[in-house]
Design a protein around this motif. Structure first.
Motif, short mmCIF file in Angstrom:
data_model
loop_
_atom_site.label_atom_id
_atom_site.label_comp_id
_atom_site.label_asym_id
_atom_site.label_seq_id
_atom_site.Cartn_x
_atom_site.Cartn_y
_atom_site.Cartn_z
N GLY A 1 0.85 -1.42 0.13
CA GLY A 1 -0.20 -0.09 -0.13
C GLY A 1 0.82 1.55 0.31
N PHE A 2 0.47 2.29 -0.80
CA PHE A 2 1.29 3.64 -0.54
C PHE A 2 -0.49 4.47 0.15
CE2 PHE A 2 3.91 6.53 -3.40
CZ PHE A 2 3.61 7.49 -2.48
N LEU A 3 -0.16 5.13 1.37
CA LEU A 3 -0.49 6.56 1.31
C LEU A 3 -0.71 7.90 1.55
CD1 LEU A 3 -3.13 7.71 3.45
CD2 LEU A 3 -1.21 7.60 5.40
N LEU A 4 -1.42 8.61 0.24
CA LEU A 4 -0.41 9.84 0.14
C LEU A 4 -1.10 10.68 1.33
CD1 LEU A 4 1.05 12.36 -1.37
CD2 LEU A 4 -1.32 12.48 -3.11
N SER A 5 -0.46 11.58 2.34
CA SER A 5 -0.98 12.15 3.38
C SER A 5 -1.98 13.04 2.47
CB SER A 5 -0.52 12.20 4.23
OG SER A 5 0.64 12.98 4.23
N HIS A 6 -2.08 14.37 1.53
CA HIS A 6 -2.06 15.04 1.14
C HIS A 6 -0.69 15.49 -0.27
CE1 HIS A 6 0.99 16.93 3.56
NE2 HIS A 6 1.50 18.46 2.56
N PRO A 7 -1.10 16.02 -1.48
CA PRO A 7 -0.37 16.19 -2.59
C PRO A 7 0.55 17.56 -2.57
CG PRO A 7 -2.80 16.97 -3.30
CD PRO A 7 -2.56 16.65 -1.58
N ASP A 8 1.01 18.07 -1.79
CA ASP A 8 2.24 18.55 -1.45
C ASP A 8 3.79 17.60 -2.41
OD1 ASP A 8 0.45 20.32 -1.08
OD2 ASP A 8 1.71 21.35 1.54
N ASP B 1 11.85 -0.64 -14.80
CA ASP B 1 11.84 -1.63 -12.75
C ASP B 1 11.04 -0.85 -11.78
OD1 ASP B 1 12.39 -3.48 -11.17
OD2 ASP B 1 14.63 -2.86 -10.52
N LYS B 2 9.91 -0.29 -12.60
CA LYS B 2 9.95 0.63 -11.39
C LYS B 2 8.71 -0.21 -10.36
CE LYS B 2 9.60 4.72 -14.47
NZ LYS B 2 8.78 5.83 -14.76
N ILE B 3 7.92 -0.01 -8.86
CA ILE B 3 8.08 -0.42 -7.89
C ILE B 3 6.40 -0.15 -8.24
CG2 ILE B 3 7.95 -0.10 -5.43
CD1 ILE B 3 10.14 1.56 -5.23
N LEU B 4 5.56 -0.99 -7.93
CA LEU B 4 4.06 -1.36 -8.11
C LEU B 4 3.04 -0.96 -6.54
CD1 LEU B 4 1.82 -2.06 -9.87
CD2 LEU B 4 2.04 -5.04 -8.64
N ILE B 5 2.31 -0.19 -6.72
CA ILE B 5 1.45 0.28 -5.86
C ILE B 5 0.62 -0.58 -5.97
CG2 ILE B 5 0.37 2.07 -4.65
CD1 ILE B 5 1.79 3.79 -6.00
N ARG B 6 0.34 -1.76 -5.06
CA ARG B 6 -0.65 -3.31 -4.75
C ARG B 6 -2.69 -2.48 -4.45
NH1 ARG B 6 1.28 -8.97 -3.08
NH2 ARG B 6 2.43 -9.16 -4.82
N GLU B 7 -1.38 -0.70 -3.75
CA GLU B 7 -3.52 -0.73 -3.36
C GLU B 7 -2.74 0.62 -2.94
OE1 GLU B 7 -6.64 -1.90 -0.43
OE2 GLU B 7 -5.18 -1.82 0.82
N MET B 8 -3.75 1.68 -3.43
CA MET B 8 -3.00 2.84 -3.47
C MET B 8 -4.37 3.53 -2.21
SD MET B 8 -4.30 4.68 -7.07
CE MET B 8 -3.01 6.49 -6.15
N TRP B 9 -3.77 4.14 -1.01
CA TRP B 9 -4.37 5.25 0.07
C TRP B 9 -4.96 6.09 -0.33
CZ3 TRP B 9 -3.55 2.66 5.86
CH2 TRP B 9 -4.50 1.59 4.76
N SER B 10 -6.51 6.88 -0.46
CA SER B 10 -6.20 8.61 -0.43
C SER B 10 -7.25 8.58 -0.05
CB SER B 10 -5.57 8.68 -2.31
OG SER B 10 -5.40 9.80 -2.82
N ILE C 1 -7.62 -6.38 -9.45
CA ILE C 1 -6.09 -7.32 -9.15
C ILE C 1 -5.55 -6.19 -8.84
CG2 ILE C 1 -7.28 -8.90 -11.19
CD1 ILE C 1 -5.13 -7.08 -12.38
N GLU C 2 -4.55 -6.96 -8.01
CA GLU C 2 -3.00 -6.10 -7.26
C GLU C 2 -2.82 -4.68 -8.62
OE1 GLU C 2 -1.95 -9.05 -4.14
OE2 GLU C 2 -0.92 -9.50 -6.13
N GLY C 3 -2.66 -4.17 -8.40
CA GLY C 3 -2.41 -2.78 -8.78
C GLY C 3 -3.68 -1.61 -9.48
N ASP C 4 -4.60 -2.81 -9.20
CA ASP C 4 -6.30 -1.91 -9.90
C ASP C 4 -5.82 -1.42 -8.10
OD1 ASP C 4 -5.52 -1.85 -11.89
OD2 ASP C 4 -6.75 -3.86 -12.15
#
Length: 390
Positions: free
Chosen positions: A66-73, A97-106, A146-149
């Motif tokens: 997962g990747f949580l973006l607290s805010h978009p600054d 070879d970029k990192i896959l974000i399985r789940e976004m938290w936004s 799926i993971e990544g969506d």
């Protein structure tokens, strides 16, 4: 497996990795300066530090669960496009070879931050585009992808805009208990903000920019033992938000704000603790008691982490030396329980890392001979910091 919190040295910015004891990993924000990607520059190479802590899936893709973006600054999302795969997961390119974000938290609110006075950077626009792509998939199919969506929306949107996608929405004040569709009991996180719109239009206008920061209070399991570390993360939330949280929860739910580790909001900014300008009022600037109370719900031996540059009384805020002194008072005057991430990098040439096991929270150190002194003795018993002014 030992759980851990790692704070990467990104100067005035946030980049924190939560590793849970079920081997899942959640990244909170990134701030990858261009110099950090230059091998000839001595700026810490935080992406190499992050990549070394990640695993690859069966297709060879590095990933975060997962990747949580607290805010978009920019100092919370800079480097996204350079280092993370965006778009359908099947479009991942091995050569990049970029990192896959399985789940976004936004938060849904972040997408309305763009204005003449607040222009979103390209990385923030890319995050918003990817979040919309994932939401559109759910809205069209009414099933988790799926993971990544996948995406979890932190808080309901205004005017009922998320009413048709409540299956991927976490309501404010409720608990987040799954990461990438896995509910393993490794953590639970109370969503305290973004703060929904209220009936007070003047207050809502004042909170407009402030409201976008996601605030989560994590309770993290260590080596199979529940609630071994409470971690409070609040992005750049400033004084009005913390005041409102205390007014809302202080009487009956103050424990929702309790922490063993606090990431000082907005890189140790004075404006998370006070409405008064320090540059105008100096030492006469007053702390907002309610905001301070919200940020002072410590458990035994709690610590405060400043993800900031070195704190110099002569430099501009953030970080603020006055705020630093207030946080030190919150942790009972113990100067060693206020830690600046940049100071740790300069002293130890490694990110600041705390491991969470069955016996509590221990600071990771390079020198094994120093390990015996690294145990913090925190997280055992709730003990509120002394009242302001005592």
């Amino acid at each position: 497996m030992t759980a851990a919190l790692t704070f990467f040295p990104v100067c005035n910015g946030d980049m924190t990795l939560l590793e849970f004891d079920n081997d899942q990993k959640l990244l909170i924000d990134i701030h990858v300066r261009k110099a950090a990607d230059d091998p000839e520059d001595d700026t810490p190479d935080v992406m190499s530090q992050l990549r070394d802590r990640l695993k690859r899936d069966e297709k060879g893709r590095l990933y975060v669960d997962g990747f949580l973006l607290s805010h978009p600054d920019k100092d919370h999302i800079g480097g996204l496009v350079r280092h993370f795969h965006l778009g359908p997961p099947d479009d991942w390119v091995k050569a990049d070879d970029k990192i896959l974000i399985r789940e976004m938290w936004s938060s849904p609110i972040v997408f309305r931050r763009s204005s003449k006075t607040h222009v979103l950077c390209d990385d923030a626009k890319a995050w918003a585009k990817e979040a919309r792509r994932r939401v559109a998939l759910y809205r069209a199919n009414k099933v988790i992808g799926i993971e990544g969506d996948r995406i979890q929306i932190m808080g309901e949107d205004i005017d009922g805009k998320t009413n048709d996608i409540l299956g991927i929405v976490v309501k404010t004040d409720s608990l987040v208990t799954s990461l990438n569709r896995v509910s393993a009991g490794a953590f639970e996180a109370r969503l305290l903000a973004p703060v929904p719109k209220g009936d007070d239009e003047a207050l809502d206008e004042m909170l407009a920019k402030n409201r976008s920061s996601v605030i989560l209070r994590f309770s993290i399991r260590g080596a199979g033992y529940a609630d071994k570390c409470r971690f409070l993360s609040g992005g750049d939330a400033e004084v009005a938000i913390w005041e409102r949280l205390w007014d809302k929860h202080g009487t009956y739910n103050a424990n929702w704000l309790e922490y063993d580790i606090l990431q000082a909001p907005h890189h140790c900014s004075w404006h998370s603790l006070s409405y008064d300008s320090y540059s105008t009022y100096g030492e006469e600037a007053e702390v907002c008691d309610s905001a301070r109370s919200a940020l002072a719900q410590t458990r035994k031996g709690a610590i405060v982490i400043a993800s900031s540059e070195h704190i110099d009384p002569e430099d501009a805020d953030p970080p603020s030396d006055r705020a630093k002194r207030e946080y030190i008072s919150i942790v009972n005057g113990k100067t060693d329980r206020f830690i600046c991430v940049t100071d740790i990098w300069d002293d130890e040439q490694q990110p600041l890392r705390y491991e969470i096991g069955a016996s509590g929270i221990v600071k990771a150190v390079k020198n094994a001979a120093r390990a015996a002194t690294a145990a913090l003795g925190i997280g055992a018993t709730a003990a509120q910091a002394r009242p302001h002014g005592s």
